[in-house]
Design a protein around this motif. Structure first.
Motif, PDB file in Angstrom:
ATOM      1  N   SER A 160       0.788  -1.373   0.025  1.00  0.00           N
ATOM      2  CA  SER A 160      -0.029   0.447  -0.189  1.00  0.00           C
ATOM      3  C   SER A 160       0.637   1.376   0.145  1.00  0.00           C
ATOM      4  O   SER A 160       0.364   2.110   0.370  1.00  0.00           O
ATOM      5  N   GLU A 161       2.237   1.247  -0.682  1.00  0.00           N
ATOM      6  CA  GLU A 161       2.925   1.975  -0.417  1.00  0.00           C
ATOM      7  C   GLU A 161       3.112   2.745  -1.233  1.00  0.00           C
ATOM      8  O   GLU A 161       3.086   4.798  -1.334  1.00  0.00           O
ATOM      9  N   MET A 162       2.850   2.477  -3.263  1.00  0.00           N
ATOM     10  CA  MET A 162       2.979   3.708  -4.178  1.00  0.00           C
ATOM     11  C   MET A 162       1.619   4.004  -4.581  1.00  0.00           C
ATOM     12  O   MET A 162       0.826   3.541  -4.136  1.00  0.00           O
ATOM     13  N   ALA A 163       1.772   5.442  -4.868  1.00  0.00           N
ATOM     14  CA  ALA A 163       0.278   5.680  -5.311  1.00  0.00           C
ATOM     15  C   ALA A 163      -0.031   5.044  -6.526  1.00  0.00           C
ATOM     16  O   ALA A 163       0.299   4.900  -7.560  1.00  0.00           O
ATOM     17  N   VAL A 164      -1.651   4.789  -6.958  1.00  0.00           N
ATOM     18  CA  VAL A 164      -2.239   4.067  -7.819  1.00  0.00           C
ATOM     19  C   VAL A 164      -2.838   4.947  -8.013  1.00  0.00           C
ATOM     20  O   VAL A 164      -4.587   4.467  -8.905  1.00  0.00           O
ATOM     21  N   SER A 165      -3.613   6.190  -7.975  1.00  0.00           N
ATOM     22  CA  SER A 165      -4.363   7.223  -8.967  1.00  0.00           C
ATOM     23  C   SER A 165      -3.786   8.269  -9.335  1.00  0.00           C
ATOM     24  O   SER A 165      -2.718   8.927  -9.088  1.00  0.00           O
ATOM     25  N   VAL A 171       0.762  14.112  -6.472  1.00  0.00           N
ATOM     26  CA  VAL A 171       1.783  13.991  -5.509  1.00  0.00           C
ATOM     27  C   VAL A 171       2.987  13.107  -4.506  1.00  0.00           C
ATOM     28  O   VAL A 171       4.122  14.293  -5.037  1.00  0.00           O
ATOM     29  N   GLU A 172       2.623  12.252  -5.475  1.00  0.00           N
ATOM     30  CA  GLU A 172       4.270  11.631  -5.282  1.00  0.00           C
ATOM     31  C   GLU A 172       4.888  12.121  -6.374  1.00  0.00           C
ATOM     32  O   GLU A 172       6.654  12.140  -6.027  1.00  0.00           O
ATOM     33  N   ILE A 301      -1.477  13.683 -18.531  1.00  0.00           N
ATOM     34  CA  ILE A 301      -2.278  12.776 -18.036  1.00  0.00           C
ATOM     35  C   ILE A 301      -2.160  11.356 -18.299  1.00  0.00           C
ATOM     36  O   ILE A 301      -1.354  10.508 -17.497  1.00  0.00           O
ATOM     37  N   ASP A 302      -1.010  10.824 -19.379  1.00  0.00           N
ATOM     38  CA  ASP A 302       0.006   9.555 -19.669  1.00  0.00           C
ATOM     39  C   ASP A 302       1.036   9.628 -19.237  1.00  0.00           C
ATOM     40  O   ASP A 302       1.293   8.668 -18.531  1.00  0.00           O
ATOM     41  N   ASP A 303       1.479  10.846 -19.167  1.00  0.00           N
ATOM     42  CA  ASP A 303       2.817   9.861 -17.563  1.00  0.00           C
ATOM     43  C   ASP A 303       1.870   9.793 -16.304  1.00  0.00           C
ATOM     44  O   ASP A 303       3.333   9.088 -16.234  1.00  0.00           O
ATOM     45  N   LEU A 304       1.276  10.714 -16.382  1.00  0.00           N
ATOM     46  CA  LEU A 304       0.896   9.920 -14.575  1.00  0.00           C
ATOM     47  C   LEU A 304       0.156   8.634 -14.743  1.00  0.00           C
ATOM     48  O   LEU A 304       0.012   7.556 -13.826  1.00  0.00           O
ATOM     49  N   GLN A 310       3.037   1.386 -13.435  1.00  0.00           N
ATOM     50  CA  GLN A 310       3.859   0.761 -13.042  1.00  0.00           C
ATOM     51  C   GLN A 310       3.922   0.386 -11.805  1.00  0.00           C
ATOM     52  O   GLN A 310       3.986  -0.453 -10.413  1.00  0.00           O
ATOM     53  N   ASN A 311       3.520   2.011 -10.501  1.00  0.00           N
ATOM     54  CA  ASN A 311       2.649   1.311  -9.102  1.00  0.00           C
ATOM     55  C   ASN A 311       1.991   0.600  -9.182  1.00  0.00           C
ATOM     56  O   ASN A 311       1.963  -0.679  -8.452  1.00  0.00           O
ATOM     57  N   ARG A 312       1.135   0.165 -10.282  1.00  0.00           N
ATOM     58  CA  ARG A 312       0.451  -0.989 -10.110  1.00  0.00           C
ATOM     59  C   ARG A 312       1.014  -2.322 -10.406  1.00  0.00           C
ATOM     60  O   ARG A 312       0.373  -3.597  -9.427  1.00  0.00           O
ATOM     61  N   ALA A 313       1.839  -3.207 -11.062  1.00  0.00           N
ATOM     62  CA  ALA A 313       2.313  -3.900 -11.258  1.00  0.00           C
ATOM     63  C   ALA A 313       3.124  -3.804  -9.700  1.00  0.00           C
ATOM     64  O   ALA A 313       3.627  -4.904  -9.861  1.00  0.00           O
ATOM     65  N   GLU A 314       3.494  -2.726  -9.575  1.00  0.00           N
ATOM     66  CA  GLU A 314       4.615  -3.234  -8.768  1.00  0.00           C
ATOM     67  C   GLU A 314       3.535  -3.406  -7.578  1.00  0.00           C
ATOM     68  O   GLU A 314       4.276  -4.541  -6.431  1.00  0.00           O
ATOM     69  N   ARG A 315       2.636  -3.444  -7.264  1.00  0.00           N
ATOM     70  CA  ARG A 315       2.416  -3.668  -5.641  1.00  0.00           C
ATOM     71  C   ARG A 315       2.164  -4.983  -6.610  1.00  0.00           C
ATOM     72  O   ARG A 315       1.234  -6.175  -5.340  1.00  0.00           O
ATOM     73  N   MET A 316       0.807  -5.136  -7.628  1.00  0.00           N
ATOM     74  CA  MET A 316       0.645  -6.606  -8.026  1.00  0.00           C
ATOM     75  C   MET A 316       2.267  -8.252  -7.431  1.00  0.00           C
ATOM     76  O   MET A 316       2.007  -8.676  -7.189  1.00  0.00           O
ATOM     77  N   ARG A 317       3.428  -7.343  -7.763  1.00  0.00           N
ATOM     78  CA  ARG A 317       4.704  -7.676  -6.841  1.00  0.00           C
ATOM     79  C   ARG A 317       4.044  -8.419  -5.841  1.00  0.00           C
ATOM     80  O   ARG A 317       5.080  -8.892  -5.065  1.00  0.00           O
ATOM     81  N   GLU A 318       3.981  -7.705  -5.528  1.00  0.00           N
ATOM     82  CA  GLU A 318       3.602  -7.252  -3.791  1.00  0.00           C
ATOM     83  C   GLU A 318       2.894  -7.872  -3.087  1.00  0.00           C
ATOM     84  O   GLU A 318       2.770  -8.779  -2.157  1.00  0.00           O
ATOM     85  N   ALA A 319       2.297  -8.688  -4.628  1.00  0.00           N
ATOM     86  CA  ALA A 319       0.299  -9.227  -4.260  1.00  0.00           C
ATOM     87  C   ALA A 319       0.272 -10.457  -3.614  1.00  0.00           C
ATOM     88  O   ALA A 319       0.695 -11.294  -3.122  1.00  0.00           O
ATOM     89  N   GLU A 320       2.047 -11.557  -4.898  1.00  0.00           N
ATOM     90  CA  GLU A 320       1.954 -12.221  -4.968  1.00  0.00           C
ATOM     91  C   GLU A 320       2.903 -12.656  -4.100  1.00  0.00           C
ATOM     92  O   GLU A 320       2.463 -13.895  -2.851  1.00  0.00           O
ATOM     93  N   LYS A 321       3.783 -11.267  -2.909  1.00  0.00           N
ATOM     94  CA  LYS A 321       4.562 -11.638  -1.437  1.00  0.00           C
ATOM     95  C   LYS A 321       3.381 -12.485  -0.065  1.00  0.00           C
ATOM     96  O   LYS A 321       3.527 -13.515   0.344  1.00  0.00           O
ATOM     97  N   ALA A 322       2.059 -11.639  -0.490  1.00  0.00           N
ATOM     98  CA  ALA A 322       1.494 -11.574   0.399  1.00  0.00           C
ATOM     99  C   ALA A 322       0.327 -12.882   0.398  1.00  0.00           C
ATOM    100  O   ALA A 322      -0.196 -13.459   1.498  1.00  0.00           O
TER     101      ALA A 322
END
Lengths: 463, 267
Positions: A160-165, A171-172, A301-304, A310-322
Motif C-alpha cells: 500500500s505504499e505507492m500511488a495508484v490514482s 503528489v508522488e 495525463i499519460d505520464d501520470l 508501474q505502481n500497480r505492477a509493483e503492487r501486484m508483485r508485492e501481492a504475490e508475497k502477501a
C-alpha cells in the motif's frame, strides 16, 4: 461445525446489484440478528461495503447453511429475487473461506489492491457483530486473525505504499521535486474534477498556498473560498505563474494555454527554482515543448497514468508475497480449528489421564514391592476408577454440547484445563528424561503465561 | 597496529562500496542496513587508525600527502553518515562511499613515492587540514550535483526506475550542493592563505606557480564565480549542478598536482 462465506463482490456483480444489496450501517445489527435467527446458523458477521456484500458464518451443515444465507440475502432487499441474485453469488467453505477472508482483509481482493479502507470496514463489521453477540469462539478467532494478517501484510510488504490514482501520482511526483511541500504554492488553472482532487491531495500533503484561476471569475472566487486560496483573474495568470511552484492545468480549452515561452519566462523570474507542471486536460493545455525548458518539469495525463500503471505492477508483485503469507496463516488457523473438534479432544483427554494414572500407579507400586498380585490389581483398579469418575462429567458434557453453539467453547476450555495442546509430562517417552514428573497440583509455568493472551477474547465474548 | 586498522578500513570500505552499489540497482531496501553497518564499521576502524597516527610514535612527523588523503576519505564518510542519519537518504552512500574509497586507495598507493611536505611551521598542519576540509565540501557538492543531474534526467525522460525511486527530491540535492559550497569555499580560501604563508616562510615568495598552486587558484576563482552566480543571478538547480561537477575536475587536478610535485618544491 463449518465456516462458510457467501457473498458477492465487484468481481461477480455489477454495481446495480451491489447497491441494492448493501446494508446501511444503521440496519446492520438488525440484519445480523435476523441472520442468526435462521436455524442451523451458529455465528455470523456481515461485511457490507460499496464493493462487496459478504456473510461469514459458522453453520451446522454446509448445504443448508448456504441455502439459508442465500435466503437471508434475498430477503435483505425485497425487490431482489433469489433468481436474480444467485448467479452473482460465490461461496467458499473451510480453509477456502478462511483464505478468502484473509485476502479480503489484506486488500488482495479489492478493486484497488492494497487500499487500506477495507480493513477498517471489516473492523467495524466485527464491532457490530460483537455488540449484537452474533459471533462466538470460532468467528472471533478467525476475524481477529484476519485483522492481524492484514496488518502483517501491510507492514511486511510494500503493497500500500505507492500511488495508484492519477491525482495521487501527482503528489508522488511533486515530492521528487520538492522535498517539503510546505510553503509551496500551487496554481490551479481551470477546475476539472481530477485537478481539484489533485489539489486536495497536495493540500493534504502540506502545500501552503492555492491560487485559482478559471474563465468564469465567480467560479474561481467560489473555489478559492472552498480551498482557502486566492482567486486570480484569468487574463493575468501568466504573470502569476512565476510565483507558483506547482501549476495544475485542466480546462476544456482546445488549444495550448501555456506555451514554452511563458514557462521559460516564469522559470527565469524564479531565478531557476524548479517548477512542476501537471497538465490533466485532454486535449492538452500546456505546449509539450515545455519539456525542453530547463528546471521545468511537465507531466501530462499519460505520464501520470504510466506512473500509476508501474505502481500497480509493483503492487501486484508485492501481492504475490502477501498471498504466500495468507497461505501460511491459513495453515496455522486450520491447526487451531482442528483442535476444536470433539472426537480428537476426547481421545486426547483419555490419553492424558491414562498417562497420569499410569505414572502415579507405577510410582506407588515401585515402593510397595511386597504386595501380592491381587493387591496390585486392586491399587490399579482404585486409580482407574477415581480417574474415570473425575473425567466422566467432562466427557459427557463434551459429547452433548457438540452441536450447541457453545460447543467450541467447551472444547477449548477442556483443552486448556487439561493442557491438551502440550505434550504430556507423564507420557512414557518424556518420562525417561524427566527426573520428577510434575503433578496437576503444580501447573507448568507456561500455564500462567498463556492466560493474558486469551483473556481479551473471553471478555469480548461475554459482552 | 595503525597499519592493521588501515587495512581493515580499506577492506570494509570496499565491501560497503560494493554493497551500496548493488543497493542502488535493486528494488529491495534490505541492503541499505547491511551497507550502512559495514560503512560504520569501516569508519570506526578508520578513526582508530587516524587517532593512532596523531598520538602514536609517528605523531611528530609532518603530515604527508597520504595522511591528507586518508583524512579526506574519513571526512567524506563522516559527512555521509551525518546526512544519512539526519535525512535517511541511503542512496547517498552509493555515491559517497566509492569516492571515499578512491581517496583511501590513493592514500595507500602513494605514501612511498610522494615526498612528505616539508615541516616549515605549524601552519603546515593548518594548511593541510583546511584545504582538505574545503575539498570535502566540494566533493559533497560534486556528489549532490551528479545526483541532481541523474534525477533531473530521469524526471525529464519520465524513466521512473529503481534509481528514480531511491534518489531524493531535486530541491534537497540543490540545497545540499549550495550548503557544501558555502561551507567548502571559505575553508579552501583559508587553506590557500595558510599555504601561501608557509611558502612565504620557507621560500620568501607566496606563489611559485607550480601546477598545484595554479590549479588551486583556478579552482578557487571558479567556485567563487559559481557561488557569486548563485547568490546574485540565480545559478541554481541544473546549472549549479553542472558547474560543481566541472569545478570538481579542478579539485582533482590540484590534488594530482600535489602528488606529482617533485621533492624540490615546497608547498
Amino acid at each position: 461445525m463449518h465456516l462458510i462465506v457467501v457473498g458477492l463482490s465487484h468481481k461477480t456483480a455489477p454495481v446495480e446489484i451491489r447497491e441494492q444489496l448493501a446494508v446501511p450501517e444503521s440496519r446492520l445489527g438488525e440484519a445480523l440478528t435476523r441472520l442468526c435467527s435462521y436455524p442451523g446458523i451458529k455465528e455470523g458477521i456481515l461485511l457490507s461495503t460499496c464493493n462487496r456484500v459478504e456473510v461469514y458464518s459458522v453453520v451446522d451443515d454446509v448445504d443448508t447453511g448456504c441455502g439459508r444465507i442465500q435466503e437471508f440475502l434475498a430477503d435483505t432487499h425485497l425487490s431482489l429475487s433469489s433468481e436474480q441474485l444467485t448467479p452473482h453469488l460465490y461461496w467458499h467453505t473451510g480453509d477456502r473461506a478462511i483464505a478468502h477472508l484473509f485476502r479480503v482483509a489484506a486488500s488482495l481482493d479489492s478493486m484497488i489492491i492494497g487500499e487500506s479502507q477495507i480493513l477498517g470496514q471489516l473492523k467495524d463489521a466485527f464491532e457490530v457483530a460483537l455488540a449484537h453477540k452474533t459471533t462466538g469462539v470460532i468467528m472471533n478467532k478467525v476475524v481477529k486473525k484476519a485483522i492481524s494478517v492484514a496488518k502483517r501484510v501491510r507492514t511486511e510488504t510494500k503493497i500500500s505504499e505507492m500511488a495508484v490514482s492519477v491525482s495521487y501520482a501527482a503528489v508522488e511526483l511533486a515530492k521528487k521535486i520538492f522535498s517539503n511541500l510546505h510553503e509551496k504554492t500551487v496554481l490551479l488553472i481551470g477546475a476539472g474534477e481530477m485537478a481539484k482532487l489533485a489539489a486536495r491531495h497536495l493540500l493534504a500533503h502540506g502545500v501552503g498556498h492555492v491560487r485559482i484561476t478559471t474563465r468564469t471569475p465567480q467560479h474561481a472566487v467560489d473555489l478559492a473560498a472552498k480551498f482557502g486560496g486566492t482567486a486570480v483573474p484569468f487574463d493575468q495568470f501568466k504573470d502569476d505563474m512565476a510565483s507558483a511552484d506547482i501549476v495544475l492545468v485542466s480546462t476544456g480549452a482546445s488549444h495550448y494555454l501555456v506555451g514554452a515561452e511563458d514557462v521559460h519566462r516564469a522559470v527565469t523570474e524564479r531565478m531557476n527554482r524548479p517548477m512542476f507542471l501537471i497538465d490533466i486536460s485532454v486535449p492538452r493545455n500546456i505546449d509539450p515543448a515545455v519539456r525542453h525548458v530547463d528546471n521545468a518539469f511537465l507531466f501530462d495525463i499519460d505520464d501520470l497514468k504510466q506512473r500509476v500503471e508501474q505502481n500497480r505492477a509493483e503492487r501486484m508483485r508485492e501481492a504475490e508475497k502477501a498471498e504466500r503469507m495468507v497461505l501460511e496463516e491459513v495453515t496455522t488457523l486450520l491447526d487451531w480449528m482442528k483442535s476444536l473438534e470433539v472426537t480428537p479432544t476426547i481421545v486426547a483427554l483419555r490419553n492424558r489421564v491414562d498417562d497420569i494414572k499410569r505414572a502415579e500407579v507405577e510410582k506407588v507400586l515401585g515402593r510397595l514391592g511386597h504386595l501380592s498380585h491381587q493387591d496390585r490389581e486392586l491399587v490399579e483398579g482404585l486409580a482407574a476408577s477415581i480417574v474415570n469418575k473425575l473425567i466422566h462429567r467432562t466427557m459427557v458434557t463434551l459429547k452433548t454440547e457438540v452441536n450447541s453453539s457453545n460447543g467450541p467453547a467447551f472444547v477449548e476450555a477442556a483443552r486448556r484445563f487439561f493442557h491438551l495442546d502440550r505434550p504430556s509430562p507423564f507420557s512414557r517417552e518424556s518420562r525417561d528424561d524427566a527426573e520428577q514428573p510434575r503433578g496437576l497440583d503444580e501447573p507448568p509455568e507456561e500455564f500462567q503465561s498463556e492466560e493474558p493472551a486469551q483473556k481479551p477474547s473471553m471478555r469480548k465474548q461475554a459482552r | 597496529m595503525a597499519a592493521v586498522c588501515f587495512m581493515i578500513t580499506l577492506v570494509l570500505y570496499i565491501l560497503a562500496a560494493v554493497s551500496f552499489f548493488s543497493y542502488s540497482l535493486r528494488r529491495s531496501e534490505a541492503l541499505s542496513k547491511v551497507s550502512l553497518g559495514v560503512t560504520v564499521g569501516g569508519f570506526a576502524s578508520h578513526t582508530i587508525a587516524l587517532v593512532m597516527r596523531m598520538v602514536g610514535p609517528s605523531s611528530s612527523a609532518p603530515p604527508s600527502f597520504s595522511d591528507a588523503l586518508s583524512f579526506l576519505s574519513w571526512m567524506i564518510i563522516l559527512v555521509f553518515l551525518v546526512v544519512e542519519f539526519r535525512h535517511r537518504i541511503h542512496v547517498l552512500g552509493s555515491f559517497m562511499v566509492p569516492l571515499a574509497l578512491v581517496s583511501l586507495v590513493s592514500a595507500a598507493a602513494l605514501p612511498e613515492t610522494v615526498p612528505t611536505l616539508q615541516p616549515v611551521l605549524k601552519t603546515l598542519w593548518f594548511h593541510v587540514t583546511l584545504s582538505m576540509l574545503g575539498t570535502v565540501g566540494f566533493t559533497v557538492a560534486f556528489v549532490a550535483g551528479v545526483m541532481y543531474l541523474i534525477q533531473d534526467r530521469l524526471l525529464k525522460s519520465k524513466q521512473f526506475n529503481v534509481l528514480y525511486s531511491k534518489l531524493p527530491a531535486l530541491d534537497f540535492l540543490d540545497h545540499l550542493n549550495q550548503q557544501s559550497i558555502v561551507l567548502g569555499f571559505p575553508l579552501l580560501t583559508l587553506g590557500i592563505v595558510t599555504g601561501a604563508i608557509s611558502a612565504d616562510f620557507s621560500r620568501g615568495s607566496y606563489v611559485s606557480w607550480n601546477p598545484e598552486q595554479t590549479w588551486a587558484l583556478v579552482t578557487w576563482v571558479f567556485y567563487f564565480v559559481v557561488l557569486l552566480g548563485r547568490l546574485t543571478v540565480g545559478w541554481r538547480a541544473k546549472r549549479a549542478a553542472y558547474l560543481t561537477v566541472i569545478g570538481f575536475a579542478g579539485v582533482i587536478l590540484t590534488l594530482v598536482g600535489v602528488a606529482l610535485k617533485g621533492s624540490s618544491s615546497l608547498s
